[in-house]
Design a protein around this motif. Structure first.
Motif, PDB file in Angstrom:
ATOM      1  N   LEU A   1     -14.020  30.544  46.372  1.00 16.69           N
ATOM      2  CA  LEU A   1     -14.984  30.118  47.373  1.00 16.69           C
ATOM      3  C   LEU A   1     -16.170  31.056  47.218  1.00 16.69           C
ATOM      4  N   ARG A   2     -17.356  30.480  47.143  1.00 11.63           N
ATOM      5  CA  ARG A   2     -18.550  31.312  47.046  1.00 11.63           C
ATOM      6  C   ARG A   2     -19.702  30.628  47.761  1.00 11.63           C
ATOM      7  N   LYS A   3     -20.727  31.439  48.044  1.00 10.17           N
ATOM      8  CA  LYS A   3     -21.915  30.891  48.678  1.00 10.17           C
ATOM      9  C   LYS A   3     -22.567  29.877  47.739  1.00 10.17           C
ATOM     10  N   TRP A   4     -23.261  28.927  48.333  1.00  6.94           N
ATOM     11  CA  TRP A   4     -23.915  27.866  47.571  1.00  6.94           C
ATOM     12  C   TRP A   4     -25.087  28.393  46.751  1.00  6.94           C
ATOM     13  N   GLU A   5     -25.291  27.768  45.607  1.00  6.77           N
ATOM     14  CA  GLU A   5     -26.436  28.026  44.735  1.00  6.77           C
ATOM     15  C   GLU A   5     -27.059  26.676  44.387  1.00  6.77           C
ATOM     16  N   MET A   6     -28.368  26.645  44.263  1.00  3.45           N
ATOM     17  CA  MET A   6     -29.037  25.373  43.950  1.00  3.45           C
ATOM     18  C   MET A   6     -28.523  24.773  42.640  1.00  3.45           C
ATOM     19  N   GLU A   7     -28.044  25.604  41.734  1.00  9.19           N
ATOM     20  CA  GLU A   7     -27.501  25.114  40.460  1.00  9.19           C
ATOM     21  C   GLU A   7     -26.237  24.268  40.655  1.00  9.19           C
ATOM     22  N   ASP A   8     -25.650  24.279  41.847  1.00  8.29           N
ATOM     23  CA  ASP A   8     -24.447  23.482  42.137  1.00  8.29           C
ATOM     24  C   ASP A   8     -24.767  22.017  42.398  1.00  8.29           C
ATOM     25  N   ALA A   9     -26.041  21.669  42.529  1.00  5.88           N
ATOM     26  CA  ALA A   9     -26.411  20.320  42.976  1.00  5.88           C
ATOM     27  C   ALA A   9     -25.857  19.228  42.067  1.00  5.88           C
ATOM     28  N   LYS A  10     -25.982  19.376  40.768  1.00  5.65           N
ATOM     29  CA  LYS A  10     -25.535  18.311  39.862  1.00  5.65           C
ATOM     30  C   LYS A  10     -24.027  18.082  39.972  1.00  5.65           C
ATOM     31  N   SER A  11     -23.251  19.159  39.923  1.00  6.17           N
ATOM     32  CA  SER A  11     -21.800  18.992  39.961  1.00  6.17           C
ATOM     33  C   SER A  11     -21.325  18.488  41.319  1.00  6.17           C
ATOM     34  N   ILE A  12     -21.977  18.936  42.395  1.00  7.22           N
ATOM     35  CA  ILE A  12     -21.526  18.499  43.709  1.00  7.22           C
ATOM     36  C   ILE A  12     -21.913  17.049  43.963  1.00  7.22           C
ATOM     37  N   ALA A  13     -23.063  16.618  43.445  1.00  3.09           N
ATOM     38  CA  ALA A  13     -23.451  15.211  43.585  1.00  3.09           C
ATOM     39  C   ALA A  13     -22.446  14.313  42.859  1.00  3.09           C
ATOM     40  N   GLU A  14     -22.022  14.723  41.691  1.00  3.66           N
ATOM     41  CA  GLU A  14     -21.025  13.945  40.936  1.00  3.66           C
ATOM     42  C   GLU A  14     -19.696  13.891  41.686  1.00  3.66           C
ATOM     43  N   ALA A  15     -19.261  15.025  42.212  1.00  2.00           N
ATOM     44  CA  ALA A  15     -17.975  15.077  42.920  1.00  2.00           C
ATOM     45  C   ALA A  15     -18.009  14.292  44.229  1.00  2.00           C
TER      46      ALA A  15
ATOM     47  N   VAL B   1     -22.800  11.161  58.629  1.00  2.00           N
ATOM     48  CA  VAL B   1     -23.875  11.982  58.091  1.00  2.00           C
ATOM     49  C   VAL B   1     -23.658  12.266  56.594  1.00  2.00           C
ATOM     50  N   PHE B   2     -22.421  12.151  56.120  1.00  2.00           N
ATOM     51  CA  PHE B   2     -22.111  12.310  54.700  1.00  2.00           C
ATOM     52  C   PHE B   2     -22.434  10.980  54.023  1.00  2.00           C
ATOM     53  N   PRO B   3     -23.446  10.967  53.160  1.00  2.07           N
ATOM     54  CA  PRO B   3     -23.912   9.688  52.616  1.00  2.07           C
ATOM     55  C   PRO B   3     -23.031   9.127  51.504  1.00  2.07           C
ATOM     56  N   HIS B   4     -23.070   7.826  51.391  1.00  2.00           N
ATOM     57  CA  HIS B   4     -22.523   7.157  50.208  1.00  2.00           C
ATOM     58  C   HIS B   4     -23.407   5.945  49.928  1.00  2.00           C
ATOM     59  N   PRO B   5     -23.926   5.827  48.711  1.00  2.61           N
ATOM     60  CA  PRO B   5     -23.725   6.743  47.587  1.00  2.61           C
ATOM     61  C   PRO B   5     -24.332   8.120  47.867  1.00  2.61           C
ATOM     62  N   TYR B   6     -23.848   9.130  47.126  1.00  2.00           N
ATOM     63  CA  TYR B   6     -24.275  10.513  47.285  1.00  2.00           C
ATOM     64  C   TYR B   6     -25.122  10.886  46.080  1.00  2.00           C
ATOM     65  N   SER B   7     -26.398  11.151  46.314  1.00  2.00           N
ATOM     66  CA  SER B   7     -27.339  11.371  45.218  1.00  2.00           C
ATOM     67  C   SER B   7     -27.567  12.857  44.940  1.00  2.00           C
ATOM     68  N   LEU B   8     -28.251  13.116  43.857  1.00  2.00           N
ATOM     69  CA  LEU B   8     -28.652  14.480  43.521  1.00  2.00           C
ATOM     70  C   LEU B   8     -29.552  15.047  44.617  1.00  2.00           C
ATOM     71  N   GLU B   9     -30.420  14.223  45.174  1.00  2.00           N
ATOM     72  CA  GLU B   9     -31.289  14.677  46.265  1.00  2.00           C
ATOM     73  C   GLU B   9     -30.478  15.019  47.516  1.00  2.00           C
ATOM     74  N   ASP B  10     -29.419  14.234  47.786  1.00  2.00           N
ATOM     75  CA  ASP B  10     -28.543  14.558  48.913  1.00  2.00           C
ATOM     76  C   ASP B  10     -27.916  15.931  48.700  1.00  2.00           C
ATOM     77  N   ALA B  11     -27.458  16.180  47.496  1.00  2.00           N
ATOM     78  CA  ALA B  11     -26.831  17.469  47.173  1.00  2.00           C
ATOM     79  C   ALA B  11     -27.824  18.609  47.330  1.00  2.00           C
ATOM     80  N   ARG B  12     -29.023  18.434  46.828  1.00  2.00           N
ATOM     81  CA  ARG B  12     -30.045  19.483  46.946  1.00  2.00           C
ATOM     82  C   ARG B  12     -30.364  19.775  48.421  1.00  2.00           C
ATOM     83  N   GLY B  13     -30.486  18.725  49.217  1.00  2.00           N
ATOM     84  CA  GLY B  13     -30.768  18.912  50.639  1.00  2.00           C
ATOM     85  C   GLY B  13     -29.641  19.631  51.358  1.00  2.00           C
TER      86      GLY B  13
END
Length: 173
Positions: free
Chosen positions: A6-20, A33-45
């Motif tokens: 478990l670690r604090k979030w980093e902006m570099e996590d956006a791509k992998s978290i959007a995919e997951a 509030v958790f969107p579907h579909p879940y986009s890269l922009e959702d992850a970044r936000g």
């Protein structure tokens, strides 16, 4: 058993978290509030919000396996008469379900939250049909307190949800 951190979030996590996160089976078990579909922009936000609010009445962590963010877990302190309580929320990539990761992650973040904040109770409200999440909470030492009948409206249907809690003394603190 699969190793994770478990670690604090980093902006570099956006791509992998959007995919997951882009999975209707995950969204079906979470608030709207958790969107579907879940986009890269959702992850970044989401990640930007986590970074901005970190430590200010919330802890949010990336669940990371082999250097890749595959889920999220957070504890959010209440306000007003709920200031001594905090809500736990989490989700995990379906590829990692039923591997014991989330039950261990729940124990870790609850311990961290009890140490970081002046709280006495952490609660979670899984939907009654989400047996996987209910099992996670039970394995992590949470107590089932009851079912809130017809308490939610999700995907056009009324469902019940369950209340689970963990008290600070039960977490070994």
């Amino acid at each position: 058993m699969k190793e994770f951190i478990l670690r604090k979030w980093e902006m570099e996590d956006a791509k992998s978290i959007a995919e997951a996160a882009d999975n209707p089976r995950i969204a079906a078990n979470l608030r709207n509030v958790f969107p579907h579909p879940y986009s890269l922009e959702d992850a970044r936000g989401y990640i930007a919000d986590c970074i901005q609010k970190e430590g200010r009445n919330q802890l949010t962590r990336a669940v990371v396996v082999d250097g890749k963010a595959i889920g999220s877990i957070g504890v959010f302190v209440g306000t007003d008469v709920y200031e001594k309580s905090a809500e736990l929320g989490y989700w995990l990539s379906e590829d990692f379900w039923r591997q014991g990761i989330m039950a261990r992650a729940v124990k870790l973040i609850c311990r961290e939250a009890f140490e970081a904040f002046d709280i006495i109770r952490i609660f979670a409200e899984p939907f009654d049909y989400n047996l996987g999440s209910r099992g996670v909470l039970e394995k992590a030492g949470f107590t089932y307190e009851g079912t809130m009948r017809d308490g939610i409206f999700k995907n056009g249907k009324v469902h019940s949800y369950c209340m689970y809690s963990l008290l600070k003394g039960e977490a070994g603190l």
